[in-house]
Enzyme design. Sequence first.
Site, PDB file in Angstrom:
ATOM      1  N   ASP A  67     -13.155   6.018  44.287  1.00  0.00           N
ATOM      2  CA  ASP A  67     -14.572   6.686  44.309  1.00  0.00           C
ATOM      3  C   ASP A  67     -14.510   7.913  45.474  1.00  0.00           C
ATOM      4  O   ASP A  67     -13.090   7.723  46.498  1.00  0.00           O
ATOM      5  CB  ASP A  67     -15.782   6.343  45.123  1.00  0.00           C
ATOM      6  N   ASN A 136     -24.920  -5.274  48.607  1.00  0.00           N
ATOM      7  CA  ASN A 136     -25.625  -5.324  48.175  1.00  0.00           C
ATOM      8  C   ASN A 136     -25.093  -5.157  46.660  1.00  0.00           C
ATOM      9  O   ASN A 136     -25.424  -5.543  45.450  1.00  0.00           O
ATOM     10  CB  ASN A 136     -26.617  -4.601  47.918  1.00  0.00           C
ATOM     11  N   HIS A 138     -22.166  -3.586  45.752  1.00  0.00           N
ATOM     12  CA  HIS A 138     -22.067  -2.561  44.479  1.00  0.00           C
ATOM     13  C   HIS A 138     -20.284  -2.495  44.432  1.00  0.00           C
ATOM     14  O   HIS A 138     -19.916  -3.289  45.840  1.00  0.00           O
ATOM     15  CB  HIS A 138     -22.095  -1.280  45.625  1.00  0.00           C
ATOM     16  N   GLU A 143     -23.605   0.920  42.046  1.00  0.00           N
ATOM     17  CA  GLU A 143     -24.751  -0.013  42.953  1.00  0.00           C
ATOM     18  C   GLU A 143     -25.218  -0.850  41.516  1.00  0.00           C
ATOM     19  O   GLU A 143     -25.659  -0.722  40.879  1.00  0.00           O
ATOM     20  CB  GLU A 143     -26.154   1.570  43.099  1.00  0.00           C
TER      21      GLU A 143
HETATM   22  C1  GLP Z   1     -18.641   1.986  49.990  1.00  0.00           C
HETATM   23  C2  GLP Z   1     -16.419   1.614  49.000  1.00  0.00           C
HETATM   24  C3  GLP Z   1     -16.661   0.310  48.639  1.00  0.00           C
HETATM   25  C4  GLP Z   1     -16.369  -0.501  49.771  1.00  0.00           C
HETATM   26  C5  GLP Z   1     -17.773  -0.636  50.448  1.00  0.00           C
HETATM   27  C6  GLP Z   1     -18.046  -2.129  51.264  1.00  0.00           C
HETATM   28  O1  GLP Z   1     -19.110   1.795  49.723  1.00  0.00           O
HETATM   29  N1  GLP Z   1     -17.239   2.754  48.518  1.00  0.00           N
HETATM   30  O2  GLP Z   1     -15.461   0.774  47.699  1.00  0.00           O
HETATM   31  O3  GLP Z   1     -16.057  -1.992  48.546  1.00  0.00           O
HETATM   32  O4  GLP Z   1     -18.205   0.090  50.694  1.00  0.00           O
HETATM   33  O5  GLP Z   1     -17.484  -1.239  52.411  1.00  0.00           O
HETATM   34  P1  GLP Z   1     -16.842  -1.940  54.074  1.00  0.00           P
HETATM   35  O6  GLP Z   1     -15.592  -2.848  53.615  1.00  0.00           O
HETATM   36  O7  GLP Z   1     -16.873  -1.393  54.967  1.00  0.00           O
HETATM   37  O8  GLP Z   1     -17.706  -3.207  53.324  1.00  0.00           O
END
Ligand code: GLP
Length: 241
Positions: A67, A136, A138, A143
């Site tokens: 993404d 959450n 995702h 989402e």
């Molecule tokens: C972002 C990315 C996700 C990732 C999430 C969790 O929103 N789009 O792909 O899994 O963050 O991030 P973290 O590893 O910082 O908790």
Amino acid sequence: MKRIVCKNYDELSRVAATYVARQIWEKPDTVLGLATGGTPIGLYANLAEMHRQNDLDFSKVVTFNLDEYYPIPKENRQSYDFFMWDNLFSHINISKENVHIPDGTAPDAELECAAYDKMLADIGGTDLQVLGIGVNGHIGFNEPADYLEFSTHKTSLTESTIAANARFFATPDEVPRHALTMGLGAIFSAKTILMLISGENKASVVKEMFSDRITPQNPASMLQLHPNVVVILDQAAAKLL
Ligand code: GLP
């Protein structure tokens, strides 16, 4: 889903790197799906180190990121493009033309997403997809919702994701409200999914994800339908299992 519980974040990052490295040793032209966020930073540091010390060779590796924020220029330090070059690509011998990240500056998001799916389909999907999880549930930027989208698409970020990701920006107002993200189709095209989860703040969503309820309200729970998922967690994230 196979679970590997590690002592802490460092161990999780080393175990994950061994997985990815083994894949590249076995298939030098591996197609890797890559994730951003805080969690995979340790994995990327370990891979960079394995490249330096043991010549782990990325010259034939092809990557597709999950993404990108939208809109965002690549030079913005918070863009996922910047993140990937900063944490991994600048430290390994990957060719620039083998790197794919949705373009946060594309004038037409729909065209960009369709082209992204086509490139991924043409190459036969990913061999190994690295995934994180949002608080959450995702995955990528899919989402929680009444339904999930199959194709790569432009999406709106939820308030909880904007709040969680605000830690990387000077103020919450700077967090882009939209993103381009692989849909469930591209994520599920992976032969193997390697999910990394660290920290106590993920413990309750992890419990839901492994429960018997498969729901788009916890997108990660859908992974139970994939035949080959390996979840690497630290003890803090696995606390409620
Ligand atoms: C972002 C990315 C996700 C990732 C999430 C969790 O929103 N789009 O792909 O899994 O963050 O991030 P973290 O590893 O910082 O908790």
